[in-house]
Design an enzyme around this catalytic site. Structure first.
Site, short mmCIF file in Angstrom:
data_model
loop_
_atom_site.label_atom_id
_atom_site.label_comp_id
_atom_site.label_asym_id
_atom_site.label_seq_id
_atom_site.Cartn_x
_atom_site.Cartn_y
_atom_site.Cartn_z
CD GLU A 160 6.05 145.85 -69.08
OE1 GLU A 160 6.30 146.39 -70.17
OE2 GLU A 160 4.91 145.55 -68.72
CG HIS A 169 3.93 145.56 -72.73
ND1 HIS A 169 4.18 146.51 -71.78
CD2 HIS A 169 2.81 146.00 -73.38
CE1 HIS A 169 3.28 147.47 -71.84
NE2 HIS A 169 2.43 147.18 -72.81
N1 LIG Z 1 -0.79 145.26 -73.14
C1 LIG Z 1 -0.73 146.22 -74.01
O1 LIG Z 1 0.10 146.21 -74.89
C2 LIG Z 1 -1.72 147.33 -73.97
C3 LIG Z 1 -2.19 147.79 -72.77
N2 LIG Z 1 -3.09 148.82 -72.74
C4 LIG Z 1 -3.56 149.25 -71.43
O2 LIG Z 1 -4.89 148.78 -71.27
C5 LIG Z 1 -5.59 149.62 -70.34
C6 LIG Z 1 -6.98 149.96 -70.88
O3 LIG Z 1 -6.85 150.71 -72.07
P1 LIG Z 1 -8.13 151.39 -72.78
O4 LIG Z 1 -9.28 150.49 -72.68
O5 LIG Z 1 -7.67 151.82 -74.12
O6 LIG Z 1 -8.30 152.65 -71.85
P2 LIG Z 1 -9.65 153.46 -71.53
O7 LIG Z 1 -9.21 154.73 -70.97
O8 LIG Z 1 -10.53 153.45 -72.72
O9 LIG Z 1 -10.33 152.59 -70.39
C7 LIG Z 1 -9.85 152.50 -69.08
C8 LIG Z 1 -11.05 152.32 -68.18
O10 LIG Z 1 -10.59 152.07 -66.86
C9 LIG Z 1 -11.55 152.65 -65.99
N3 LIG Z 1 -11.02 152.79 -64.64
C10 LIG Z 1 -10.22 153.77 -64.15
N4 LIG Z 1 -10.00 153.55 -62.84
C11 LIG Z 1 -10.68 152.42 -62.51
C12 LIG Z 1 -10.84 151.68 -61.31
N5 LIG Z 1 -10.26 152.06 -60.17
N6 LIG Z 1 -11.58 150.56 -61.36
C13 LIG Z 1 -12.17 150.16 -62.51
N7 LIG Z 1 -12.08 150.82 -63.67
C14 LIG Z 1 -11.33 151.93 -63.67
C15 LIG Z 1 -11.88 153.97 -66.65
O11 LIG Z 1 -13.12 154.47 -66.20
C16 LIG Z 1 -11.95 153.58 -68.12
O12 LIG Z 1 -13.28 153.25 -68.50
C17 LIG Z 1 -4.68 150.82 -70.13
O13 LIG Z 1 -3.97 150.63 -68.92
C18 LIG Z 1 -3.70 150.76 -71.28
O14 LIG Z 1 -2.48 151.35 -70.98
C19 LIG Z 1 -3.55 149.40 -73.87
C20 LIG Z 1 -3.12 148.98 -75.10
C21 LIG Z 1 -2.14 147.91 -75.24
O1 LIG Z 2 3.91 150.10 -77.25
C1 LIG Z 2 3.44 149.00 -76.97
O2 LIG Z 2 3.58 148.00 -77.67
C2 LIG Z 2 2.64 148.88 -75.70
C3 LIG Z 2 1.27 149.40 -75.86
C4 LIG Z 2 0.65 149.73 -74.58
O3 LIG Z 2 0.91 149.18 -73.56
C5 LIG Z 2 -0.32 150.85 -74.56
O4 LIG Z 2 -0.68 151.33 -75.63
O5 LIG Z 2 -0.72 151.25 -73.46
#
Ligand SMILES: NC(=O)C1=CN([C@@H]2O[C@H](COP(=O)(O)OP(=O)(O)OC[C@H]3O[C@@H](n4cnc5c(N)ncnc54)[C@H](O)[C@@H]3O)[C@@H](O)[C@H]2O)C=CC1
Ligand SMILES: O=C(O)CCC(=O)C(=O)O
Length: 528
Positions: A259, A279
């Site tokens: 990115e 993103h």
């Molecule tokens: N696009 C964006 O702007 C954003 C992206 N994210 C990303 O979204 C993802 C999820 O975030 P949250 O739900 O807050 O995190 P979280 O930690 O609450 O959930 C992640 C889940 O993935 C599971 N996990 C780990 N390894 C795994 C595997 N091999 N197979 C299946 N499940 C597995 C864990 O057990 C956990 O339940 C993270 O990668 C985070 O960085 C989060 C916020 C914003």
């Molecule tokens: O900072 C952002 O907007 C990205 C958020 C994100 O990817 C995360 O919280 O994991």
């Protein structure tokens, strides 16, 4: 003046919080090399996903205490390097959950109803109603990979839309899955049977390229794939091929292996049902305010000497635990510092024994505090709660924990540290008295009752008349004032330990003279 550097766009509310305690500088879009060259001036760094905090940047810092990631994923921070350097890394685990989940649902709907491409066509003056016939989400099967905070909220909204939700997460129990109305499935079946698959897991060495050509070939040709989690979870080359060859019907991607998305990305050459966003998962006003406030408060607290709510590199040390265990942590650290000076030489093993009331507390924080004390003579300011375990590990010090629930000798229980090393075994036990006062209750198994003080002298001697007097007059004649003295012995006229609390450090020359006194076998000056 305390200084905080911000290198990604952060909501003003977070900046206002930091400005109460520090000078806040903004360098949005700064290059890695520039960041490495200025980081030495800063006590804290606040970022979002745009800044890569590499090992080189961390190692260029000299007074950096905390890196605050305003968001969830910390994969843009070299957490190991930060831990080694003793820099705390904090994030905001829940501040953008709803935003990312809603972006996922928006992506699913936009894909299903061709909204982006229908919009472009309409703006060009066309009226292509037949071309953009979509499909409903209702009664379709959604596979959620990763059932953490975001995956669970996506499942909740999808259930409300009438979708059938299945999920895969090796760390989620059947009870939890039932609670969030998700039918657990294995990964292969999930990809094979779902109409939509959405990813909500972190990028780790195990999850990299989780979706590769084999997986894509296993999906329904009508299936659609959504990734609002992390770049690198999908092999982008394989996805481009799968879309171009109609192996799957569409994809919506918010996050990329590199990115910003590079101009030579294979995804930019796909002409079929692919939606790309830069993103944007967390980009709502609400989420940005939540994460900025959450992380800025933690940076402020740490700069003020308080603890952080959600540190990713000190497990088990939440503020409640820190507060309730304050005297226990202080005791463990003091005992670690004391025993390191009694042991001398290389230590191979630390045994931490909890007795009585100490057993009721989480042991991990007490172990970390003991290690911090144990290593602080060697590492000075470089050792802290963040890197204590790692530093012990890298020095080959193993830790053994031992809980003894038997009726304790002291009502408040006790903590005993035993070191095994080049200079044999040494042990120190301590307790906390009713008024919160720390006490050392034994040294090398000899019972004593000593309040730790800044300067101490611990001797081993034969219990015989005259020794105490000789030692007292030696110290007196060298102007070292004795505040208190304790002798611990197991049998009369046997081996004994003497602990002196003194007001001044012992000069080296005096120490040599003390060791020459007949009957004294060892003398250890201690500074706490
Ligand atoms: N696009 C964006 O702007 C954003 C992206 N994210 C990303 O979204 C993802 C999820 O975030 P949250 O739900 O807050 O995190 P979280 O930690 O609450 O959930 C992640 C889940 O993935 C599971 N996990 C780990 N390894 C795994 C595997 N091999 N197979 C299946 N499940 C597995 C864990 O057990 C956990 O339940 C993270 O990668 C985070 O960085 C989060 C916020 C914003
Ligand atoms: O900072 C952002 O907007 C990205 C958020 C994100 O990817 C995360 O919280 O994991």
């Amino acid at each position: 003046m305390t200084k905080v550097l911000i290198t990604d766009p952060i909501d003003q509310k977070g900046i206002d919080i930091l400005s109460q305690v520090a000078q806040v500088d903004h360098k949005i879009g700064i290059s890695d090399s520039e960041l490495a060259s200025i980081i030495g001036d800063y006590d804290a760094l606040m970022i979002r996903s745009g800044t890569q905090v590499t090992e080189e940047i961390i190692n260029s810092s000299s007074k950096l205490r905390i890196i605050g990631r305003a968001g969830v994923g910390v994969d843009n921070v070299d957490v190991k390097a930060a831990t080694q350097k003793g820099v705390l890394v904090v994030n905001s685990p829940g501040g953008n959950t709803i935003a990312a989940a809603e972006h996922t649902i928006a992506m699913m709907l936009a894909l299903s109803r061709h909204i982006p491409i229908a919009n472009s066509s309409t703006l060009l003056g066309k009226w292509e109603r037949k071309k953009f016939v979509g499909n409903e989400l209702y009664k379709k099967k959604l596979g959620v990979v990763g059932l953490g905070k975001i995956g669970a909220h996506v499942a909740k909204v999808a259930n409300a839309l009438g979708m059938e939700v299945c999920g895969y997460d090796p760390f989620v129990s059947t009870e939890r899955a039932q609670q969030i109305q998700v039918k657990l499935s294995d990964l292969e079946d999930l990809f094979q049977q779902s109409d939509y698959v959405t990813l909500h897991l972190p990028r780790t060495p195990e999850t990299e390229n989780l979706v590769n050509m084999d997986v894509l070939k296993n999906m329904k040709s009508s299936a659609k794939l959504i990734n609002c989690a992390r770049g690198g979870l999908i092999d982008e080359e394989a996805l481009a091929q799968a879309l171009n060859q109609s192996l799957i019907a569409g994809a919506a991607i918010d996050v990329f292996s590199k990115e910003p998305l590079e101009s030579n990305s294979p995804l930019l050459k796909v002409e079929k049902n692919l939606i790309l966003t830069p993103h944007l998962g967390a980009s709502t006003r609400e989420a940005q305010e939540n994460v900025a406030v959450d992380v800025a408060e933690q940076i402020r607290d740490v700069l003020l000497g308080l603890s952080a709510r959600t540190a990713v590199n000190i497990p088990g040390l939440s503020p409640d635990i820190m507060d309730s265990l304050k005297p226990h942590l202080q005791l463990a650290e003091t005992m670690g510092l004391l025993i390191s000076q009694l042991s001398g030489g290389q230590i191979q093993k630390l045994e931490v024994k909890l007795q009585g009331e100490f057993v009721q507390h989480p042991s991990q924080p007490l172990i970390i505090a003991s290690l911090k004390g144990l290593l602080s003579k060697a590492l000075g300011d470089r050792i802290n709660y963040v890197n204590a375990s790692l530093e012990a590990d890298s020095r080959g010090i193993s830790v053994v924990e031992n809980k003894d629930e038997a009726r304790p000798e002291f009502a408040s229980g006790s903590l005993q540290l035993t070191t095994y090393g080049d200079n044999g075994d040494h042990s120190v036990a301590g307790s906390i008295f009713a008024d919160g006062e720390l006490r050392i209750i034994s040294i090398d198994q000899y019972p004593v009752n000593v309040s730790p003080s800044r300067y101490m002298l611990v001797t081993r001697h034969r219990d015989m008349p005259g020794i105490i007097g000789k030692l007292g007059s030696l110290l007196g004649s060298n102007n070292v004032n004795i505040a208190s003295m304790q002798v611990g012995r197991k049998i009369v006229r046997g081996e004994a330990v003497m602990v002196l609390s003194i007001d001044d450090p012992i000069p080296n020359k005096l120490l040599d003279t003390i060791i020459e006194v007949d009957g004294i076998t060892n003398a250890n000056p201690v500074t706490l």
